[in-house]
Scaffold this active site. Structure first.
Site, PDB file in Angstrom:
ATOM      1  N   ARG A 115       0.854  -1.202   0.000  1.00 11.05           N
ATOM      2  CA  ARG A 115       0.000   0.000   0.000  1.00 11.05           C
ATOM      3  C   ARG A 115       0.877   1.235   0.000  1.00 11.05           C
ATOM      4  O   ARG A 115       0.986   1.944   0.993  1.00 11.05           O
ATOM      5  CB  ARG A 115      -0.905  -0.060   1.199  1.00 11.05           C
ATOM      6  CG  ARG A 115      -1.878  -1.166   0.944  1.00 11.05           C
ATOM      7  CD  ARG A 115      -3.027  -1.101   1.820  1.00 11.05           C
ATOM      8  NE  ARG A 115      -4.135  -1.703   1.121  1.00 11.05           N
ATOM      9  CZ  ARG A 115      -5.311  -1.916   1.669  1.00 11.05           C
ATOM     10  NH1 ARG A 115      -5.529  -1.543   2.891  1.00 11.05           N
ATOM     11  NH2 ARG A 115      -6.259  -2.470   0.979  1.00 11.05           N
ATOM     12  N   GLN A 174      -0.689   2.246  -6.079  1.00 16.98           N
ATOM     13  CA  GLN A 174      -2.138   2.443  -5.941  1.00 16.98           C
ATOM     14  C   GLN A 174      -2.914   2.029  -7.195  1.00 16.98           C
ATOM     15  O   GLN A 174      -3.975   1.435  -7.101  1.00 16.98           O
ATOM     16  CB  GLN A 174      -2.444   3.900  -5.599  1.00 16.98           C
ATOM     17  CG  GLN A 174      -2.930   4.030  -4.177  1.00 16.98           C
ATOM     18  CD  GLN A 174      -3.076   5.467  -3.725  1.00 16.98           C
ATOM     19  OE1 GLN A 174      -2.630   6.397  -4.400  1.00 16.98           O
ATOM     20  NE2 GLN A 174      -3.700   5.653  -2.591  1.00 16.98           N
ATOM     21  N   ASP A 181      -3.691  -1.744  -7.341  1.00 12.71           N
ATOM     22  CA  ASP A 181      -4.280  -2.332  -6.141  1.00 12.71           C
ATOM     23  C   ASP A 181      -5.646  -2.979  -6.428  1.00 12.71           C
ATOM     24  O   ASP A 181      -6.692  -2.345  -6.336  1.00 12.71           O
ATOM     25  CB  ASP A 181      -4.397  -1.223  -5.081  1.00 12.71           C
ATOM     26  CG  ASP A 181      -4.924  -1.727  -3.751  1.00 12.71           C
ATOM     27  OD1 ASP A 181      -5.296  -2.912  -3.667  1.00 12.71           O
ATOM     28  OD2 ASP A 181      -4.980  -0.932  -2.804  1.00 12.71           O
ATOM     29  N   SER A 195      -8.389  -3.151  -3.564  1.00 13.29           N
ATOM     30  CA  SER A 195      -9.209  -1.946  -3.409  1.00 13.29           C
ATOM     31  C   SER A 195     -10.273  -1.866  -4.502  1.00 13.29           C
ATOM     32  O   SER A 195     -11.407  -1.476  -4.242  1.00 13.29           O
ATOM     33  CB  SER A 195      -8.340  -0.680  -3.455  1.00 13.29           C
ATOM     34  OG  SER A 195      -7.576  -0.596  -2.285  1.00 13.29           O
ATOM     35  N   TYR A 229      -3.824  -1.524   7.365  1.00  8.67           N
ATOM     36  CA  TYR A 229      -4.742  -2.609   7.709  1.00  8.67           C
ATOM     37  C   TYR A 229      -4.980  -2.641   9.209  1.00  8.67           C
ATOM     38  O   TYR A 229      -4.087  -2.323   9.990  1.00  8.67           O
ATOM     39  CB  TYR A 229      -4.156  -3.963   7.294  1.00  8.67           C
ATOM     40  CG  TYR A 229      -4.201  -4.221   5.821  1.00  8.67           C
ATOM     41  CD1 TYR A 229      -5.399  -4.492   5.178  1.00  8.67           C
ATOM     42  CD2 TYR A 229      -3.039  -4.214   5.056  1.00  8.67           C
ATOM     43  CE1 TYR A 229      -5.437  -4.749   3.826  1.00  8.67           C
ATOM     44  CE2 TYR A 229      -3.055  -4.467   3.695  1.00  8.67           C
ATOM     45  CZ  TYR A 229      -4.262  -4.736   3.086  1.00  8.67           C
ATOM     46  OH  TYR A 229      -4.303  -4.990   1.744  1.00  8.67           O
TER      47      TYR A 229
HETATM   48  N1  LIG Z   1      -2.416   2.512  -1.467  1.00  8.51           N
HETATM   49  C1  LIG Z   1      -2.912   2.858  -0.311  1.00  8.51           C
HETATM   50  O1  LIG Z   1      -2.349   3.655   0.368  1.00  8.51           O
HETATM   51  C2  LIG Z   1      -4.178   2.203   0.185  1.00  8.51           C
HETATM   52  C3  LIG Z   1      -4.852   1.340  -0.653  1.00  8.51           C
HETATM   53  C4  LIG Z   1      -6.016   0.721  -0.201  1.00  8.51           C
HETATM   54  C5  LIG Z   1      -6.493   0.997   1.079  1.00  8.51           C
HETATM   55  N2  LIG Z   1      -5.833   1.865   1.879  1.00  8.51           N
HETATM   56  C6  LIG Z   1      -6.331   2.144   3.242  1.00  8.51           C
HETATM   57  O2  LIG Z   1      -6.171   0.993   4.067  1.00  8.51           O
HETATM   58  C7  LIG Z   1      -7.207   0.960   5.031  1.00  8.51           C
HETATM   59  C8  LIG Z   1      -7.846  -0.435   5.129  1.00  8.51           C
HETATM   60  O3  LIG Z   1      -8.639  -0.654   3.985  1.00  8.51           O
HETATM   61  P1  LIG Z   1      -9.292  -2.022   3.532  1.00  8.51           P
HETATM   62  O4  LIG Z   1     -10.584  -1.685   2.954  1.00  8.51           O
HETATM   63  O5  LIG Z   1      -8.357  -2.776   2.694  1.00  8.51           O
HETATM   64  O6  LIG Z   1      -9.490  -2.792   4.909  1.00  8.51           O
HETATM   65  P2  LIG Z   1      -9.888  -4.303   5.141  1.00  8.51           P
HETATM   66  O7  LIG Z   1     -10.678  -4.828   4.000  1.00  8.51           O
HETATM   67  O8  LIG Z   1      -8.659  -5.022   5.565  1.00  8.51           O
HETATM   68  O9  LIG Z   1     -10.867  -4.174   6.430  1.00  8.51           O
HETATM   69  C9  LIG Z   1     -12.113  -3.488   6.363  1.00  8.51           C
HETATM   70  C10 LIG Z   1     -12.268  -2.534   7.507  1.00  8.51           C
HETATM   71  O10 LIG Z   1     -12.628  -3.246   8.684  1.00  8.51           O
HETATM   72  C11 LIG Z   1     -12.036  -2.612   9.800  1.00  8.51           C
HETATM   73  N3  LIG Z   1     -11.990  -3.519  10.958  1.00  8.51           N
HETATM   74  C12 LIG Z   1     -11.214  -4.625  11.170  1.00  8.51           C
HETATM   75  N4  LIG Z   1     -11.504  -5.174  12.364  1.00  8.51           N
HETATM   76  C13 LIG Z   1     -12.473  -4.421  12.938  1.00  8.51           C
HETATM   77  C14 LIG Z   1     -13.202  -4.471  14.169  1.00  8.51           C
HETATM   78  N5  LIG Z   1     -12.960  -5.413  15.086  1.00  8.51           N
HETATM   79  N6  LIG Z   1     -14.128  -3.525  14.402  1.00  8.51           N
HETATM   80  C15 LIG Z   1     -14.382  -2.553  13.492  1.00  8.51           C
HETATM   81  N7  LIG Z   1     -13.744  -2.445  12.327  1.00  8.51           N
HETATM   82  C16 LIG Z   1     -12.797  -3.352  12.042  1.00  8.51           C
HETATM   83  C17 LIG Z   1     -10.678  -2.205   9.280  1.00  8.51           C
HETATM   84  O11 LIG Z   1     -10.118  -1.189  10.073  1.00  8.51           O
HETATM   85  C18 LIG Z   1     -11.019  -1.730   7.863  1.00  8.51           C
HETATM   86  O12 LIG Z   1     -11.311  -0.368   7.833  1.00  8.51           O
HETATM   87  C19 LIG Z   1      -8.178   2.050   4.629  1.00  8.51           C
HETATM   88  O13 LIG Z   1      -7.977   3.169   5.449  1.00  8.51           O
HETATM   89  C20 LIG Z   1      -7.806   2.385   3.224  1.00  8.51           C
HETATM   90  O14 LIG Z   1      -8.110   3.713   2.884  1.00  8.51           O
HETATM   91  C21 LIG Z   1      -4.672   2.467   1.462  1.00  8.51           C
END
Ligand SMILES: NC(=O)c1ccc[n+]([C@@H]2O[C@H](COP(=O)([O-])OP(=O)(O)OC[C@H]3O[C@@H](n4cnc5c(N)ncnc54)[C@H](O)[C@@H]3O)[C@@H](O)[C@H]2O)c1
Length: 390
Positions: free
Chosen positions: A128, A133, A136, A139, A235
């Site tokens: 990430r 990006q 990805d 995403s 994550y």
């Molecule tokens: N290139 C990048 O920089 C990049 C790319 C993709 C995502 N991201 C960021 O990474 C983060 C995670 O994204 P994702 O969609 O892949 O996550 P994910 O699919 O791994 O998880 C989904 C969501 O569930 C939440 N979660 C996990 N356990 C939990 C609990 N017990 N209670 C409540 N919530 C809980 C996580 O915090 C996450 O927000 C986001 O902030 C996203 O913006 C960054």
């Protein structure tokens, strides 16, 4: 170099790894495309469109595997645990395989791929970082799933989402709760808002509060704080059982007040935490709907059954997995764009460059030279570190 696109073989899978529109960009990078006849048909891309853009259509899967130096798939063996094994004998030494491999799933599967001598790349392991990006795929698929989950919920719900003031009286808006405001959760918030619902969201990572609010959602604040909520990649980190227990107690009231609950909370490589218990479901009004986006990894709701829709005390719990495949046109378009950016990154002067000093390459290679070579994957499965990988 030739890139081959076999037809997806997982039952019901409708996506395709490359769409016709990306073929010119691949050609510019020195990559020719061959596809198995009909590979894009279910996603809305007939063979003729691939031919128009310069690809060659081959009659069988075997032809594609033997013609191509790089095989691209959506669900490779690993994530395709039903029919994926049939591809193993088609792989050969030095051939590259790119797609969803479920690298923290089953080590035996990865070892079978390694034994073919193929170099495999897992799109799930894309780092990430800003540079990656556009590659990805997780995403991209999460975006599609978050959107579709809301539509599935609205379809099952015996209510409409928006508030209406009519001559026949006022209809109050539906209340939607999103648990886990990552990529899928944020898209679900935006979609439910567009349909007129009143949306709340909760996440253990407090940093997402502003993102939820900027989409018009209410951020549910619980009086508990996760220790070390997120890792360097953004994550969520796994928490101990006492944390989840407390979360469930506090979430109970919010869940009971919601018509729709869409939990999306996953923790990489781990079973999903149970956040909605059967007691919480019993507290929901009949007709309410839960669409569990964590169904594939055990589910965030205790009553979720993967691949099934169950009704308990009048509450519908949808455990459909692979929702992205139900929006195959755009899911394939986004995935193909991610893969194209990745391929252009990996191939220089018509050759696959395995530059292990590059973070994108190093993080995504799973098998190499007959071994499961990825240090993170080896550590996860307690395999001894490889001298070359250190
Ligand atoms: N290139 C990048 O920089 C990049 C790319 C993709 C995502 N991201 C960021 O990474 C983060 C995670 O994204 P994702 O969609 O892949 O996550 P994910 O699919 O791994 O998880 C989904 C969501 O569930 C939440 N979660 C996990 N356990 C939990 C609990 N017990 N209670 C409540 N919530 C809980 C996580 O915090 C996450 O927000 C986001 O902030 C996203 O913006 C960054």
């Amino acid at each position: 170099m030739i890139v081959g696109v076999p037809r997806e073989s997982y039952p019901g899978e409708r996506r395709v790894a490359l769409v016709p529109a990306v073929i010119p960009a691949l050609a510019k990078a020195g990559l020719e495309v061959v596809i198995e006849a009909g590979a894009g048909a279910e996603a809305g891309y007939p063979d003729a469109q691939y031919v128009d853009k310069g690809a060659k259509v081959l009659p069988s899967r075997g032809d594609v595997f033997s013609a191509a130096e790089i095989i691209v798939q959506v669900l490779c063996y690993g994530s395709n645990d039903r029919t994926g094994r049939a591809d193993v004998p088609l792989l050969r030494r030095g051939q590259a395989l790119i797609g969803f491999l479920r690298p923290l799933g089953d080590v035996g599967t990865l070892q079978e791929i390694a034994a073919t001598g193929a170099v495999s790349f897992s799109v799930e392991l894309m780092p990430r970082i800003t540079r990656a990006q556009s590659m990805d795929a997780l995403s991209s698929m999460a975006t599609i799933c978050g959107y579709k989950a809301v539509l599935v919920a609205s379809d099952k719900l015996p209510r409409i989402f928006p508030m209406l003031t009519t001559a026949a009286g006022t209809i109050t808006p539906s209340r939607v709760l999103i648990i886990g405001a990552g990529v899928a959760g944020l898209q679900a918030i935006a979609t439910a808002r567009r349909l007129g619902a009143v949306v709340s969201a909760y996440d253990l990572r407090p940093v997402v509060k502003e993102q939820v609010q900027s989409l018009g959602g209410r951020f549910v604040e619980l009086p508990i704080e996760a220790a070390d909520a997120q890792d360097a990649g953004g994550y969520a980190k796994a928490q101990d059982e006492s944390f989840y227990q407390r979360q469930r107690e506090l979430l109970g009231k919010v869940v009971a007040e919601s018509d729709v609950v869409i939990p999306t909370a996953v923790v990489p490589g781990k079973k999903s935490p149970v956040l909605v218990t059967k007691e919480m479901v019993a507290g929901m009004a009949p007709g309410s709907v839960i669409v569990d986006l964590a169904a594939e990894r055990g589910g965030n709701c205790e009553l979720t059954r993967a691949e099934e829709v169950v009704v308990v005390n009048g509450v519908t719990i949808v455990g459909t997995i692979n929702l992205a495949s139900t929006v195959p046109y755009h899911a394939s378009q986004m995935y193909a764009k991610n893969l194209t950016n990745f391929l252009v990154h990996l191939v220089k002067d018509g050759k696959l460059q395995l530059n292990m000093d590059d973070e994108i390459t190093r993080s995504t290679v799973v098998t190499y030279q007959g071994e499961v070579a990825n240090p993170r994957v080896r550590e996860f499965f307690n395999l001894p570190a490889l001298a070359a990988a250190q």
